[in-house]
Design a protein around this motif. Sequence first.
Motif, PDB file in Angstrom:
ATOM      1  N   ASN A   1      31.614  72.404  60.034  1.00 55.05           N
ATOM      2  CA  ASN A   1      32.964  72.902  59.803  1.00 55.05           C
ATOM      3  C   ASN A   1      33.594  73.294  61.133  1.00 55.05           C
ATOM      4  OD1 ASN A   1      33.614  73.312  56.724  1.00 55.05           O
ATOM      5  ND2 ASN A   1      31.462  73.869  56.978  1.00 55.05           N
ATOM      6  N   THR A   2      34.799  72.802  61.370  1.00 57.62           N
ATOM      7  CA  THR A   2      35.559  73.181  62.563  1.00 57.62           C
ATOM      8  C   THR A   2      37.019  73.337  62.187  1.00 57.62           C
ATOM      9  OG1 THR A   2      35.941  70.854  63.160  1.00 57.62           O
ATOM     10  CG2 THR A   2      34.029  71.941  64.170  1.00 57.62           C
ATOM     11  N   SER A   3      37.758  73.976  63.086  1.00 52.51           N
ATOM     12  CA  SER A   3      39.208  74.071  62.939  1.00 52.51           C
ATOM     13  C   SER A   3      39.789  74.217  64.337  1.00 52.51           C
ATOM     14  CB  SER A   3      39.596  75.283  62.079  1.00 52.51           C
ATOM     15  OG  SER A   3      39.346  76.487  62.793  1.00 52.51           O
ATOM     16  N   ALA A   4      41.093  74.323  64.425  1.00 49.48           N
ATOM     17  CA  ALA A   4      41.741  74.463  65.728  1.00 49.48           C
ATOM     18  C   ALA A   4      41.317  75.741  66.432  1.00 49.48           C
ATOM     19  CB  ALA A   4      43.261  74.431  65.560  1.00 49.48           C
ATOM     20  N   THR A   5      40.810  76.717  65.673  1.00 49.61           N
ATOM     21  CA  THR A   5      40.378  77.985  66.273  1.00 49.61           C
ATOM     22  C   THR A   5      38.872  78.212  66.146  1.00 49.61           C
ATOM     23  OG1 THR A   5      40.867  79.146  64.196  1.00 49.61           O
ATOM     24  CG2 THR A   5      42.615  79.077  65.870  1.00 49.61           C
ATOM     25  N   ASP A   6      38.153  77.272  65.544  1.00 50.06           N
ATOM     26  CA  ASP A   6      36.703  77.405  65.362  1.00 50.06           C
ATOM     27  C   ASP A   6      36.017  76.180  65.939  1.00 50.06           C
ATOM     28  OD1 ASP A   6      34.091  77.710  64.595  1.00 50.06           O
ATOM     29  OD2 ASP A   6      34.481  77.706  62.432  1.00 50.06           O
ATOM     30  N   PHE A   7      35.432  76.334  67.124  1.00 50.34           N
ATOM     31  CA  PHE A   7      34.745  75.229  67.803  1.00 50.34           C
ATOM     32  C   PHE A   7      33.225  75.391  67.734  1.00 50.34           C
ATOM     33  CE2 PHE A   7      37.715  72.756  70.850  1.00 50.34           C
ATOM     34  CZ  PHE A   7      38.654  72.594  69.843  1.00 50.34           C
ATOM     35  N   TYR A   8      32.741  76.002  66.636  1.00 52.56           N
ATOM     36  CA  TYR A   8      31.306  76.116  66.401  1.00 52.56           C
ATOM     37  C   TYR A   8      30.973  75.290  65.166  1.00 52.56           C
ATOM     38  CZ  TYR A   8      31.567  80.186  69.526  1.00 52.56           C
ATOM     39  OH  TYR A   8      31.782  81.019  70.596  1.00 52.56           O
ATOM     40  N   PRO A   9      30.619  74.001  65.315  1.00 50.99           N
ATOM     41  CA  PRO A   9      30.421  73.134  64.145  1.00 50.99           C
ATOM     42  C   PRO A   9      29.317  73.574  63.199  1.00 50.99           C
ATOM     43  CG  PRO A   9      30.719  71.811  66.126  1.00 50.99           C
ATOM     44  CD  PRO A   9      30.561  73.232  66.586  1.00 50.99           C
ATOM     45  N   ILE A  10      28.175  74.041  63.741  1.00 49.27           N
ATOM     46  CA  ILE A  10      27.041  74.424  62.900  1.00 49.27           C
ATOM     47  C   ILE A  10      26.744  75.902  63.107  1.00 49.27           C
ATOM     48  CG2 ILE A  10      24.615  74.013  62.350  1.00 49.27           C
ATOM     49  CD1 ILE A  10      24.921  71.211  63.534  1.00 49.27           C
ATOM     50  N   GLN A  11      26.839  76.664  62.031  1.00 46.06           N
ATOM     51  CA  GLN A  11      26.553  78.092  62.121  1.00 46.06           C
ATOM     52  C   GLN A  11      25.626  78.557  61.007  1.00 46.06           C
ATOM     53  OE1 GLN A  11      30.918  79.177  62.974  1.00 46.06           O
ATOM     54  NE2 GLN A  11      29.783  80.782  64.020  1.00 46.06           N
ATOM     55  N   SER A  12      24.744  77.643  60.611  1.00 45.04           N
ATOM     56  CA  SER A  12      23.757  77.974  59.592  1.00 45.04           C
ATOM     57  C   SER A  12      22.375  77.555  60.077  1.00 45.04           C
ATOM     58  CB  SER A  12      24.073  77.258  58.275  1.00 45.04           C
ATOM     59  OG  SER A  12      25.336  77.637  57.772  1.00 45.04           O
ATOM     60  N   MET A  13      21.366  78.364  59.739  1.00 44.56           N
ATOM     61  CA  MET A  13      19.985  78.073  60.116  1.00 44.56           C
ATOM     62  C   MET A  13      19.049  78.603  59.034  1.00 44.56           C
ATOM     63  SD  MET A  13      19.976  78.930  64.226  1.00 44.56           S
ATOM     64  CE  MET A  13      18.794  77.644  64.667  1.00 44.56           C
ATOM     65  N   GLN A  14      17.799  78.141  59.088  1.00 42.94           N
ATOM     66  CA  GLN A  14      16.783  78.618  58.161  1.00 42.94           C
ATOM     67  C   GLN A  14      15.510  78.908  58.950  1.00 42.94           C
ATOM     68  OE1 GLN A  14      16.116  76.020  54.831  1.00 42.94           O
ATOM     69  NE2 GLN A  14      14.635  77.373  53.844  1.00 42.94           N
ATOM     70  N   LEU A  15      14.876  80.025  58.657  1.00 49.20           N
ATOM     71  CA  LEU A  15      13.651  80.378  59.362  1.00 49.20           C
ATOM     72  C   LEU A  15      12.501  79.462  58.935  1.00 49.20           C
ATOM     73  CD1 LEU A  15      13.814  84.271  59.255  1.00 49.20           C
ATOM     74  CD2 LEU A  15      14.120  82.805  61.263  1.00 49.20           C
ATOM     75  N   GLN A  16      11.587  79.226  59.884  1.00 48.33           N
ATOM     76  CA  GLN A  16      10.392  78.453  59.573  1.00 48.33           C
ATOM     77  C   GLN A  16       9.220  78.983  60.393  1.00 48.33           C
ATOM     78  OE1 GLN A  16      11.270  74.323  60.413  1.00 48.33           O
ATOM     79  NE2 GLN A  16      11.485  74.652  62.590  1.00 48.33           N
ATOM     80  N   ARG A  17       8.016  78.760  59.860  1.00 50.56           N
ATOM     81  CA  ARG A  17       6.787  79.258  60.489  1.00 50.56           C
ATOM     82  C   ARG A  17       5.842  78.081  60.718  1.00 50.56           C
ATOM     83  NH1 ARG A  17       5.897  82.531  56.909  1.00 50.56           N
ATOM     84  NH2 ARG A  17       6.517  84.511  57.842  1.00 50.56           N
ATOM     85  N   PHE A  18       5.156  78.086  61.869  1.00 53.88           N
ATOM     86  CA  PHE A  18       4.234  76.994  62.149  1.00 53.88           C
ATOM     87  C   PHE A  18       2.897  77.261  61.467  1.00 53.88           C
ATOM     88  CE2 PHE A  18       1.430  74.213  64.616  1.00 53.88           C
ATOM     89  CZ  PHE A  18       2.179  73.039  64.546  1.00 53.88           C
TER      90      PHE A  18
END
Length: 407
Positions: free
Chosen positions: A373-390
């Motif tokens: 998601n982006t807009s003229a005022t939002d230049f952060y395309p990906i702002q979601s993550m999920q934790l993972q454990r090795f």
Amino acid sequence: MGINRRSFVGGASVLAGFAGTKAAFAQKKYSDGVTDTEIKLGHTGPYSGPASAYGTIGKGIEAYWKMVNDQGGINGRKINFITYDDGFSPPKTVEMVRKLVENDKVFATFQTLGTACNTAIHKFMNQKKVPQLFVSTGASKWGNPKQYPWTIGWQPDYITESAIYAKHILDQHKGEKIGILWLNDDSGKDYVSGFMKGLGKENEKLVVSNVSYEVTDPTVESQIIQLKSSGATVFFCHATPKHASQAIRKAADIGWKPSFYLVNVSISVDSVLKPAGLENCQGIITAAYYKDPTDAQWAKSPDFVQWKAFMDKYMPAANQGDAFYTYAYAVAATMQEVLKRCGNELTRENLMKQVASMKDVEIPLLLPGIKLNTSATDFYPIQSMQLQRFEGDTWKLFGNVITSEAG
């Protein structure tokens, strides 16, 4: 035209899952780097030097454009992808990018790698009004369209990512002493800043050791010894692949067994963890936003099956356990999507308009639930993550996808 690291012609494929939009094809409008048959993109990356493990990203992108070209190009135009080795050295990046813009006349640069390297060309690209797209760094500075309207990031910003780790530490390791290792550049400063914000003022005292290193340092062994000596039982590690491997191995060698949090930019099983010894990596926690190729749960996912077929055909000798190849595929698919949306109006202004108007765009190999998601005022395309454990020989996701607008 033959394929090599310096330049080759690639093209576009139609990938399932794209939320495509119709563009006006009637009138052709071009900026430098575009003709009726070609779109010229520029790139720099560390094929040599202290961060050469990241060189696989450039190689993966090269192969992607070759696949794309073989399938007909983007709206009938093939991609001429020109990539130069900058050795992860900002002065070299400046030299190579000037060549791309002034001599090669590229339409845009794409996925130039490294925080310091991109910082060195940041003002130049915006003064020249040449798009600096989906840079390969999560520094928060790439999301500043008001001051730098021609530059945009792609991956989650480091402040958001590190705040996620801090919150998890407060939840799972309340009151424990924390040690931090970080690379002394803008990316490291972002990581530490986000981590401290995540802890909050009242918990800053938990950080008992905060040590940095330089990308040119041969090892980080002395830093790891210092961190152990501090009494820290939680370790937040920001390091590039070579130094991340060293940190993991040295901690094991000296018998330091903290709760280990490792930043996303150095989580490749084959490039980072195997050199450190998988037995030394058990329990490490990180945050992810794209699919790890060693995780068996993706084996039958259509996008992963498609990626594997791509690798088998276009990179048969490559190590398919290297997560940088899945990263490369996903970011190249993003670039393909915005070029498709430009239609025949392949001006730099329209390119930035398309880049800044993505709404819930689905890209192959991103984790389920993560969209652009982006807009003229939002230049952060990906702002979601999920934790993972090795665990064992692969990463295991846990918890829910976490979305943040912290950047």
